[in-house]
Design an enzyme around this catalytic site. Structure first.
Site, PDB file in Angstrom:
ATOM      1  N   GLY A 234       0.841  -1.201   0.000  1.00  0.00           N
ATOM      2  CA  GLY A 234       0.000   0.000   0.000  1.00  0.00           C
ATOM      3  C   GLY A 234       0.868   1.238   0.000  1.00  0.00           C
ATOM      4  O   GLY A 234       2.060   1.155   0.287  1.00  0.00           O
TER       5      GLY A 234
ATOM      6  N   CYS B 194       5.252  -6.176   1.356  1.00  0.00           N
ATOM      7  CA  CYS B 194       5.636  -4.763   1.245  1.00  0.00           C
ATOM      8  C   CYS B 194       5.144  -3.962   2.464  1.00  0.00           C
ATOM      9  O   CYS B 194       5.667  -4.137   3.547  1.00  0.00           O
ATOM     10  CB  CYS B 194       5.128  -4.201  -0.086  1.00  0.00           C
ATOM     11  SG  CYS B 194       5.901  -2.632  -0.466  1.00  0.00           S
ATOM     12  N   TYR B 195       4.100  -3.144   2.310  1.00  0.00           N
ATOM     13  CA  TYR B 195       3.595  -2.409   3.472  1.00  0.00           C
ATOM     14  C   TYR B 195       3.166  -3.402   4.558  1.00  0.00           C
ATOM     15  O   TYR B 195       3.319  -3.143   5.752  1.00  0.00           O
ATOM     16  CB  TYR B 195       2.413  -1.533   3.047  1.00  0.00           C
ATOM     17  CG  TYR B 195       1.897  -0.625   4.143  1.00  0.00           C
ATOM     18  CD1 TYR B 195       2.741   0.269   4.782  1.00  0.00           C
ATOM     19  CD2 TYR B 195       0.564  -0.681   4.542  1.00  0.00           C
ATOM     20  CE1 TYR B 195       2.275   1.089   5.806  1.00  0.00           C
ATOM     21  CE2 TYR B 195       0.087   0.143   5.553  1.00  0.00           C
ATOM     22  CZ  TYR B 195       0.946   1.022   6.177  1.00  0.00           C
ATOM     23  OH  TYR B 195       0.492   1.832   7.182  1.00  0.00           O
TER      24      TYR B 195
ATOM     25  N   HIS C 230       7.407  -7.799  -4.082  1.00  0.00           N
ATOM     26  CA  HIS C 230       6.069  -8.234  -4.518  1.00  0.00           C
ATOM     27  C   HIS C 230       6.142  -9.582  -5.250  1.00  0.00           C
ATOM     28  O   HIS C 230       6.394  -9.610  -6.450  1.00  0.00           O
ATOM     29  CB  HIS C 230       5.456  -7.176  -5.443  1.00  0.00           C
ATOM     30  CG  HIS C 230       5.072  -5.930  -4.727  1.00  0.00           C
ATOM     31  ND1 HIS C 230       3.835  -5.766  -4.143  1.00  0.00           N
ATOM     32  CD2 HIS C 230       5.765  -4.806  -4.466  1.00  0.00           C
ATOM     33  CE1 HIS C 230       3.786  -4.587  -3.561  1.00  0.00           C
ATOM     34  NE2 HIS C 230       4.941  -3.981  -3.741  1.00  0.00           N
TER      35      HIS C 230
ATOM     36  N   GLU D 153       3.753 -11.367  -6.131  1.00  0.00           N
ATOM     37  CA  GLU D 153       2.601 -11.524  -7.034  1.00  0.00           C
ATOM     38  C   GLU D 153       2.855 -10.963  -8.430  1.00  0.00           C
ATOM     39  O   GLU D 153       2.159 -11.297  -9.384  1.00  0.00           O
ATOM     40  CB  GLU D 153       1.360 -10.857  -6.413  1.00  0.00           C
ATOM     41  CG  GLU D 153       1.368  -9.326  -6.344  1.00  0.00           C
ATOM     42  CD  GLU D 153       2.123  -8.756  -5.139  1.00  0.00           C
ATOM     43  OE1 GLU D 153       2.932  -9.477  -4.539  1.00  0.00           O
ATOM     44  OE2 GLU D 153       1.918  -7.572  -4.826  1.00  0.00           O
TER      45      GLU D 153
ATOM     46  N   ASP E 183     -18.434 -11.778 -20.306  1.00  0.00           N
ATOM     47  CA  ASP E 183     -19.090 -12.037 -19.020  1.00  0.00           C
ATOM     48  C   ASP E 183     -20.548 -12.462 -19.197  1.00  0.00           C
ATOM     49  O   ASP E 183     -20.999 -13.425 -18.586  1.00  0.00           O
ATOM     50  CB  ASP E 183     -19.002 -10.807 -18.106  1.00  0.00           C
ATOM     51  CG  ASP E 183     -17.567 -10.322 -17.960  1.00  0.00           C
ATOM     52  OD1 ASP E 183     -16.658 -11.154 -18.125  1.00  0.00           O
ATOM     53  OD2 ASP E 183     -17.355  -9.118 -17.702  1.00  0.00           O
TER      54      ASP E 183
ATOM     55  N   LYS F 288     -11.860 -11.865 -14.356  1.00  0.00           N
ATOM     56  CA  LYS F 288     -12.074 -12.040 -15.798  1.00  0.00           C
ATOM     57  C   LYS F 288     -11.339 -13.271 -16.342  1.00  0.00           C
ATOM     58  O   LYS F 288     -11.886 -14.036 -17.130  1.00  0.00           O
ATOM     59  CB  LYS F 288     -11.553 -10.786 -16.514  1.00  0.00           C
ATOM     60  CG  LYS F 288     -11.883 -10.721 -17.964  1.00  0.00           C
ATOM     61  CD  LYS F 288     -13.047  -9.841 -18.123  1.00  0.00           C
ATOM     62  CE  LYS F 288     -13.528  -9.624 -19.484  1.00  0.00           C
ATOM     63  NZ  LYS F 288     -14.732  -8.785 -19.440  1.00  0.00           N
TER      64      LYS F 288
END
Ligand code: XMP
Length: 515
Positions: free
Chosen positions: A54, A80-81, A166, A168, A223, A371
């Site tokens: 963040g 991280c944060y 990170h 991710e 969708d 998605k």
């Protein structure tokens, strides 16, 4: 929905990415802001927490994080944060940064720390200003960056891990394996997420309305197509899909609907409303007024045609099926400060108000999926690859791609140029290399030469972007030969266009659409 892991969002631009990686690894997860998580802890509990990064500084954030650590047996990963929160809370020292670390950094394992199959030196993605300078008691350092900053720590006995980088982000080497290490080796979780699990959970939701008549405002987009396919499997012909042709479609869009009518068992009614739409936006040029007119006309036409249909068939619809997905409903934390929560409502605002007006209950079976999960599920349900990997197309269609006044001949110019772009993207294999690609007619005339004569004609702009969810985007750096081919075909084949330009603006600051 399954909620094994709670990802606590502190406003990182990568929070949704953490969730997608966790699910790709086979574990269910949900995203909550801190306040919601703390409230929910009163009645339920996760099997692990992941604290996102963040933009905040621990020196300015007075939130109470202690609830997340109250039950010491719930594993926690701080990213991280999230690492600074953990360090600060347990008596370590966080220092204000002087220059920060942004971009790629090399980290090295410390104190003989080893994850089987993962090298001790890795290149990872960093994005932080403050950093930890002293570990809390009972934690050991596991990674240090070549800039000599703490990059990872682990509790000696409790299931707590923290990473300054990170994992991710796909540029981080072995990032996914490191997440997997936390989920399997530290948190000791069992996998509970797969395509079949998604299909079962979403089908159960639809099965709850079996026997009722269900209406779908069908756009043919990924969708609504996947939601309708899933619903049809449960409801059969009690599901009715209505597609409105507002005259603002590209040739590929109508063709797509015709193909779906042939290829799928869906009951698709096409409402031809071109005439009324053209009457309604006559003389309008302000983007907001155009959008409103298109949205309002859609609702009126839809409602009227559905009522006529109900009378003719002597049926009554009770539910409206919508392809709402998780990013549309996540309570997201603003990255621009602690101004609170905001609910992101994007792709479905075109039909906002429809359910209340028509007194329909909402059925949103995909509302916990991303998605990419919807696409995978669509293919697993038997839809063809190219049907579920289509680019998004906005409800107001070409209406927001003819800048200024919407005239029939302007719409035709965009239809023709867009068709050329679409054909060339497919020929060159670039269609799936971008998130969206379209043409826009600019409200200016420029001088050109056509044949031997002076021309004073219009300008088409090509907009091609890469994105993950449409919230941010970068322009696609496509080969010059490709752009040149599209440009020469448009100026040769589309009457009234002498110039083609390429939009090289990212989002932010530009939006993807021009209006
Ligand atoms: P912007 O222009 O806001 O677009 O950067 C982000 C994504 O949303 C789509 N978009 C819309 N979709 N109705 C829709 O269904 C709309 O009114 C609308 N406006 C923008 C846009 O095409 C992009 O994918």
């Amino acid at each position: 929905m399954r909620e094994k892991i709670w990802i606590i969002d502190f406003g990182s631009q990568y929070t949704q990415l953490i969730a997608r990686r966790v699910r790709e690894l086979g574990f269910s997860c949900v995203i909550f802001p801190l306040e919601t998580a703390v409230e929910k802890l009163e009645s339920s509990s996760p099997e692990a927490f992941i604290l996102s990064g963040g933009p905040h500084s621990i020196f300015e954030d007075d939130s109470d994080f202690s609830e997340l650590f109250k039950n010491a047996h719930i594993p926690v990963l701080g990213i991280c944060y999230g690492m600074q929160i953990m360090g600060h809370l347990f008596g370590g020292k966080v220092e204000r940064g002087t220059q920060g670390e942004y971009g790629m950094a090399t980290i090295e394992a410390q104190n003989n720390f080893e994850i089987p199959g993962i090298e001790s030196e890795l290149k990872v993605w960093m994005s932080h200003f403050d950093h930890m300078s002293q570990l809390p008691p009972d934690f050991e350092l596991i990674y240090k960056s070549k800039n000599n900053l703490f990059a990872g720590m682990k509790h000696k006995t409790l299931p707590r891990l923290a990473l300054q980088f990170h994992p991710e982000v796909h540029h981080s080497q072995k990032g996914k394996e490191i997440l997997d290490y936390f989920l399997r080796d530290i948190a000791k979780l069992e996998k509970d997420w797969s395509t079949q699990v998604m299909i079962d959970l979403c089908s159960q939701e639809v099965a709850g309305v079996k026997g009722k008549k269900v209406l779908c405002a069908f756009s043919g987009g990924v969708d609504s197509l996947v939601a309708a396919t899933l619903a049809h499997n449960e409801l059969g012909d009690d599901l009715y899909c209505f597609f409105v042709d507002n005259g603002l479609l590209r040739p590929q869009d109508l063709h797509h609907i015709e193909l779906l009518k042939r290829e799928t068992p869906l009951n698709i009614e096409i409402i031809d409303a071109k005439k009324i739409f053209f009457e309604r936006f006559q003389g309008l040029s302000d983007p907001e007024l155009k959008r409103k007119a298109i949205g309002k006309t859609f609702i009126e036409v839809f409602e009227q045609k559905v009522h006529e249909f109900e009378e003719k068939k002597n049926i009554k619809f009770e539910y409206l099926l919508q392809g709402t997905i998780y990013p549309d409903v996540i309570e997201s934390v603003s990255p621009h400060g602690k101004s609170g929560k905001s609910v992101t409502i994007k792709s479905h605002h075109n039909v906002g108000g429809l359910p209340e007006r028509m007194k329909l209950k909402l059925l949103e079976p995909l509302k916990f999926l991303f998605k990419d999960e919807v696409r995978v599920m669509g293919e697993a349900l038997g839809l063809r690859h190219e049907r579920v990997y289509r680019h998004p197309f906005p409800g107001p269609g070409i209406g927001i791609r003819v800048l200024g006044e919407l005239k029939e001949e302007s719409v035709v110019k965009v239809q023709q140029s867009d068709q050329i772009l679409f054909e060339e993207l497919n020929l060159s294999g670039l269609y799936e290399q971008c998130w969206q690609a379209f043409t826009v007619l600019l409200p200016v005339k420029t001088v050109g030469v056509k044949g031997d004569a002076r021309a004073y004609e219009e300008v088409i702009c090509l907009r091609i972007v890469e994105s993950v969810d449409g919230m941010t985007a970068t322009w696609s750096n496509f080969p010059a030969e490709f752009l040149s081919k599209v440009s020469s075909r448009i100026t040769n084949e589309v009457p009234g266009v002498t110039r083609v330009v390429y939009d090289i603006t990212s989002k932010p600051p530009g939006t993807i659409e021009w209006e």
